[in-house]
Motif scaffolding. Structure first.
Motif, PDB file in Angstrom:
ATOM      1  N   ASP A 290     107.342  -3.953 -14.769  1.00 28.01           N
ATOM      2  CA  ASP A 290     106.231  -3.850 -13.832  1.00 28.01           C
ATOM      3  C   ASP A 290     105.144  -4.796 -14.327  1.00 28.01           C
ATOM      4  O   ASP A 290     104.847  -4.842 -15.519  1.00 28.01           O
ATOM      5  CB  ASP A 290     105.669  -2.421 -13.796  1.00 28.01           C
ATOM      6  CG  ASP A 290     106.640  -1.432 -13.184  1.00 28.01           C
ATOM      7  OD1 ASP A 290     107.524  -1.858 -12.408  1.00 28.01           O
ATOM      8  OD2 ASP A 290     106.522  -0.230 -13.488  1.00 28.01           O
ATOM      9  N   LEU A 291     104.564  -5.538 -13.421  1.00 28.36           N
ATOM     10  CA  LEU A 291     103.509  -6.481 -13.786  1.00 28.36           C
ATOM     11  C   LEU A 291     102.163  -5.888 -13.387  1.00 28.36           C
ATOM     12  O   LEU A 291     102.030  -5.289 -12.320  1.00 28.36           O
ATOM     13  CB  LEU A 291     103.749  -7.829 -13.105  1.00 28.36           C
ATOM     14  CG  LEU A 291     105.091  -8.487 -13.448  1.00 28.36           C
ATOM     15  CD1 LEU A 291     105.302  -9.747 -12.622  1.00 28.36           C
ATOM     16  CD2 LEU A 291     105.176  -8.803 -14.934  1.00 28.36           C
ATOM     17  N   ASP A 292     101.170  -6.050 -14.250  1.00 25.22           N
ATOM     18  CA  ASP A 292      99.864  -5.451 -14.030  1.00 25.22           C
ATOM     19  C   ASP A 292      98.791  -6.409 -14.541  1.00 25.22           C
ATOM     20  O   ASP A 292      98.698  -6.656 -15.747  1.00 25.22           O
ATOM     21  CB  ASP A 292      99.789  -4.113 -14.774  1.00 25.22           C
ATOM     22  CG  ASP A 292      98.476  -3.384 -14.579  1.00 25.22           C
ATOM     23  OD1 ASP A 292      97.558  -3.938 -13.932  1.00 25.22           O
ATOM     24  OD2 ASP A 292      98.363  -2.249 -15.079  1.00 25.22           O
ATOM     25  N   ALA A 293      97.987  -6.940 -13.626  1.00 26.34           N
ATOM     26  CA  ALA A 293      96.951  -7.899 -13.996  1.00 26.34           C
ATOM     27  C   ALA A 293      95.873  -7.272 -14.891  1.00 26.34           C
ATOM     28  O   ALA A 293      95.154  -7.990 -15.586  1.00 26.34           O
ATOM     29  CB  ALA A 293      96.306  -8.492 -12.746  1.00 26.34           C
ATOM     30  N   ASN A 294      95.759  -5.950 -14.907  1.00 27.52           N
ATOM     31  CA  ASN A 294      94.771  -5.273 -15.738  1.00 27.52           C
ATOM     32  C   ASN A 294      95.324  -4.866 -17.103  1.00 27.52           C
ATOM     33  O   ASN A 294      94.623  -4.267 -17.899  1.00 27.52           O
ATOM     34  CB  ASN A 294      94.239  -4.026 -15.021  1.00 27.52           C
ATOM     35  CG  ASN A 294      93.402  -4.407 -13.826  1.00 27.52           C
ATOM     36  OD1 ASN A 294      92.594  -5.322 -13.898  1.00 27.52           O
ATOM     37  ND2 ASN A 294      93.614  -3.706 -12.720  1.00 27.52           N
ATOM     38  N   SER A 295      96.560  -5.202 -17.352  1.00 23.80           N
ATOM     39  CA  SER A 295      97.206  -4.805 -18.600  1.00 23.80           C
ATOM     40  C   SER A 295      97.019  -5.865 -19.677  1.00 23.80           C
ATOM     41  O   SER A 295      96.706  -7.016 -19.403  1.00 23.80           O
ATOM     42  CB  SER A 295      98.692  -4.588 -18.315  1.00 23.80           C
ATOM     43  OG  SER A 295      99.444  -4.597 -19.472  1.00 23.80           O
ATOM     44  N   ASN A 296      97.223  -5.461 -20.913  1.00 24.58           N
ATOM     45  CA  ASN A 296      97.174  -6.376 -22.044  1.00 24.58           C
ATOM     46  C   ASN A 296      98.430  -6.134 -22.872  1.00 24.58           C
ATOM     47  O   ASN A 296      98.360  -5.637 -23.989  1.00 24.58           O
ATOM     48  CB  ASN A 296      95.913  -6.124 -22.874  1.00 24.58           C
ATOM     49  CG  ASN A 296      95.767  -7.155 -23.972  1.00 24.58           C
ATOM     50  OD1 ASN A 296      96.347  -8.234 -23.912  1.00 24.58           O
ATOM     51  ND2 ASN A 296      95.008  -6.807 -24.998  1.00 24.58           N
ATOM     52  N   ALA A 297      99.617  -6.441 -22.299  1.00 16.31           N
ATOM     53  CA  ALA A 297     100.878  -6.120 -22.950  1.00 16.31           C
ATOM     54  C   ALA A 297     101.865  -7.272 -22.802  1.00 16.31           C
ATOM     55  O   ALA A 297     101.728  -8.126 -21.927  1.00 16.31           O
ATOM     56  CB  ALA A 297     101.466  -4.857 -22.334  1.00 16.31           C
ATOM     57  N   VAL A 298     102.869  -7.255 -23.650  1.00 14.50           N
ATOM     58  CA  VAL A 298     103.946  -8.238 -23.589  1.00 14.50           C
ATOM     59  C   VAL A 298     104.915  -7.822 -22.488  1.00 14.50           C
ATOM     60  O   VAL A 298     105.242  -6.642 -22.351  1.00 14.50           O
ATOM     61  CB  VAL A 298     104.685  -8.299 -24.948  1.00 14.50           C
ATOM     62  CG1 VAL A 298     105.925  -9.163 -24.873  1.00 14.50           C
ATOM     63  CG2 VAL A 298     103.747  -8.779 -26.044  1.00 14.50           C
ATOM     64  N   ALA A 299     105.388  -8.773 -21.709  1.00 18.20           N
ATOM     65  CA  ALA A 299     106.408  -8.498 -20.693  1.00 18.20           C
ATOM     66  C   ALA A 299     107.740  -8.277 -21.416  1.00 18.20           C
ATOM     67  O   ALA A 299     108.173  -9.094 -22.213  1.00 18.20           O
ATOM     68  CB  ALA A 299     106.517  -9.669 -19.723  1.00 18.20           C
ATOM     69  N   ILE A 300     108.383  -7.136 -21.138  1.00 17.09           N
ATOM     70  CA  ILE A 300     109.602  -6.738 -21.834  1.00 17.09           C
ATOM     71  C   ILE A 300     110.772  -6.695 -20.854  1.00 17.09           C
ATOM     72  O   ILE A 300     110.648  -6.165 -19.761  1.00 17.09           O
ATOM     73  CB  ILE A 300     109.435  -5.337 -22.485  1.00 17.09           C
ATOM     74  CG1 ILE A 300     108.311  -5.332 -23.508  1.00 17.09           C
ATOM     75  CG2 ILE A 300     110.741  -4.844 -23.090  1.00 17.09           C
ATOM     76  CD1 ILE A 300     108.583  -6.115 -24.762  1.00 17.09           C
ATOM     77  N   GLN A 301     111.909  -7.261 -21.283  1.00 16.21           N
ATOM     78  CA  GLN A 301     113.143  -7.102 -20.518  1.00 16.21           C
ATOM     79  C   GLN A 301     114.081  -6.208 -21.312  1.00 16.21           C
ATOM     80  O   GLN A 301     113.989  -6.131 -22.542  1.00 16.21           O
ATOM     81  CB  GLN A 301     113.793  -8.452 -20.177  1.00 16.21           C
ATOM     82  CG  GLN A 301     114.176  -9.309 -21.314  1.00 16.21           C
ATOM     83  CD  GLN A 301     114.772 -10.658 -20.891  1.00 16.21           C
ATOM     84  OE1 GLN A 301     115.327 -11.300 -21.734  1.00 16.21           O
ATOM     85  NE2 GLN A 301     114.666 -11.085 -19.663  1.00 16.21           N
ATOM     86  N   THR A 302     114.956  -5.493 -20.605  1.00 14.25           N
ATOM     87  CA  THR A 302     115.852  -4.553 -21.262  1.00 14.25           C
ATOM     88  C   THR A 302     117.298  -4.792 -20.849  1.00 14.25           C
ATOM     89  O   THR A 302     117.579  -5.301 -19.765  1.00 14.25           O
ATOM     90  CB  THR A 302     115.485  -3.087 -20.939  1.00 14.25           C
ATOM     91  OG1 THR A 302     115.596  -2.881 -19.538  1.00 14.25           O
ATOM     92  CG2 THR A 302     114.087  -2.744 -21.400  1.00 14.25           C
TER      93      THR A 302
END
Length: 174
Positions: free
Chosen positions: A136-148
């Motif tokens: 899930d992408l979130d412009a207000n987040s401060n996280a690494v994009a993770i694939q599984t």
């Protein structure tokens, strides 16, 4: 009976953050998390005719839990290419599954703080049952994009050839 050499200087258990996963003879880049290796054996209960008040128990089928891998999204295509061998939408009729090579044996290595391999498990006949290309992408987040990647497997064994290494020492002679 098998004997092993114990390091008398090591009292601490190994940490869970030093590991690598290998398939096709090379380590896969960037894996930050791997779920536990877990198996379950069903219990088969039965009773004897002359003893109706006591159940007897014996082992039944054993199943191995899937292993889920996580890593940050990069340009490395290893996850996607393996997932596409199980199901490729663009494959056309009869070519959606790569039956010859959609399964792989995988090696999970655990390292000590000095970077020495201390435990190794081989996972047999793995294949991808779930693939998440983007979170899930979130412009207000401060996280690494993770694939599984979720790997089904038909069992795993510890490699007995990997023994406890002699740990390095920084002792300086006087």
């Amino acid at each position: 009976m098998a004997q092993f050499v114990v390091n008398p200087r090591r009292f601490d258990p190994y940490k869970d953050f030093r590991f690598k996963l290998k398939w096709d003879g090379r380590y896969v880049a960037g894996i930050s998390k791997a779920s536990a290796l877990s198996r379950t054996t069903e219990v088969v209960t039965h009773r004897e005719g002359g003893d109706p008040s006591t159940d007897r128990k014996s082992p039944g089928r054993t199943s191995y839990e899937a292993v889920t891998l996580e890593r940050g999204v990069t340009h490395d295509l290893d996850f996607e290419q393996w997932a596409n061998k199980v199901w490729n939408l663009q494959g056309g009729d009869g070519a959606q599954v790569s039956l010859a090579d959609f399964r792989k044996d995988v090696i999970l290595d655990l390292f000590n703080e000095a970077g020495q391999i201390v435990i190794s498990y081989q996972l047999f006949r793995c294949w991808v049952s779930e693939y998440q290309a983007m979170p899930d992408l979130d412009a207000n987040s401060n996280a690494v994009a993770i694939q599984t990647l979720k790997l089904e497997n038909e069992g795993w064994l510890r490699d007995p050839a990997v023994v406890e290494p002699t740990e390095p020492s920084f002792d300086v002679p006087a």
